[in-house]
Design an enzyme around this catalytic site. Structure first.
Site, PDB file in Angstrom:
ATOM      1  CB  CYS A  45      -0.776  -0.116   1.665  1.00 20.65           C
ATOM      2  SG  CYS A  45      -2.537  -1.414   1.129  1.00 20.65           S
ATOM      3  CG  ASP A 146     -23.791   9.577 -12.252  1.00 21.45           C
ATOM      4  OD1 ASP A 146     -22.747   9.376 -11.362  1.00 21.45           O
ATOM      5  OD2 ASP A 146     -24.517   8.826 -12.879  1.00 21.45           O
TER       6      ASP A 146
END
Length: 230
Positions: A45, A146
């Site tokens: 990560c 959206d």
């Protein structure tokens, strides 16, 4: 099943490295990418967020905001961000959420997130005696303006994400959201695109003045219609 394509993202609130946010307000009119991570200071990560930091201007150019999700505290996130080179700089468009995953929802933000983050069937190298948690995997969610999910990818924690591919799919998602085209296999920005099957030939010729051409197939069918990228 978690969040499905076309579903609206939950409008969760959480403390982050950029202060308290409400997710929909954080996105605003932008596209958004949420990266989940097993926890802070993990080697794979760390390389991913370092890469995200280097590509911050590329995502910004595409009107994309990035947010990272980990199970550790915001203070840990701030310390971790110094490792991968961003410190407290807000212009990175990266921030992290605290999400305490202990098999059930304990915190305010987990109440909104645990319901739609997918749980893996079994993480690589994990034995049946070990509990399954959200921290067993790494996920990518791409949201449109959206607030609906446009793409999701689930990785084992041992496999780093390919950010060149993430940028490529963002380019494809944005292009195909506004133009009546699809992107074929191995497409890259600048390559020819495919005319969507629902568009009649005559309308396609008007819509794509650079021309529409078909690819020859052994069957003789002419349904693979291409046009230069609009």
């Amino acid at each position: 099943p978690g969040l499905l394509l076309g579903d609206e993202a939950p409008n969760f609130e959480a403390e982050t490295t950029q202060g308290r946010i409400r997710f929909h307000d954080f996105l605003g009119d932008s596209w958004g990418i949420l990266f989940s991570h097993p926890r802070d200071f993990t080697p794979v990560c760390t390389t991913e967020l370092g890469r995200a930091a280097k590509l911050a201007s590329e995502f910004s150019k595409r009107n994309v905001k990035m947010i990272a999700l980990s199970i550790d505290s915001v203070q840990d996130h701030l310390s971790w961000s110094k490792v991968w080179g961003m410190g407290r700089r807000k212009e990175s468009l990266c921030c992290c959420l605290a999400f305490k995953d202990r098999g059930k929802a304990h915190t305010e933000q987990s109440t909104g997130l645990e319901l739609w983050l997918r749980r893996p069937s079994r993480a690589v190298g994990q034995t049946s005696a070990q509990p399954l948690t959200l921290s067993s995997c790494a996920q990518v969610f791409v949201f449109g303006p959206d607030k609906k999910l446009k793409l999701s990818i689930l990785y084992p924690a041992t496999t780093g994400r390919n950010f060149d591919e993430i940028l490529r799919v963002v380019d494809s998602l944005q292009l195909t959201a506004y133009k009546k085209v699809a992107t074929p296999v191995d497409w890259k920005p600048g390559d020819s695109v495919m005319v969507v099957p629902t568009l009649p030939d005559e309308e396609a010729k008007k819509l794509f003045p650079k021309g529409v051409f078909t690819k020859d197939l052994p069957s003789g069918k002419k349904y693979l219609r291409y046009t230069p990228q609009p």
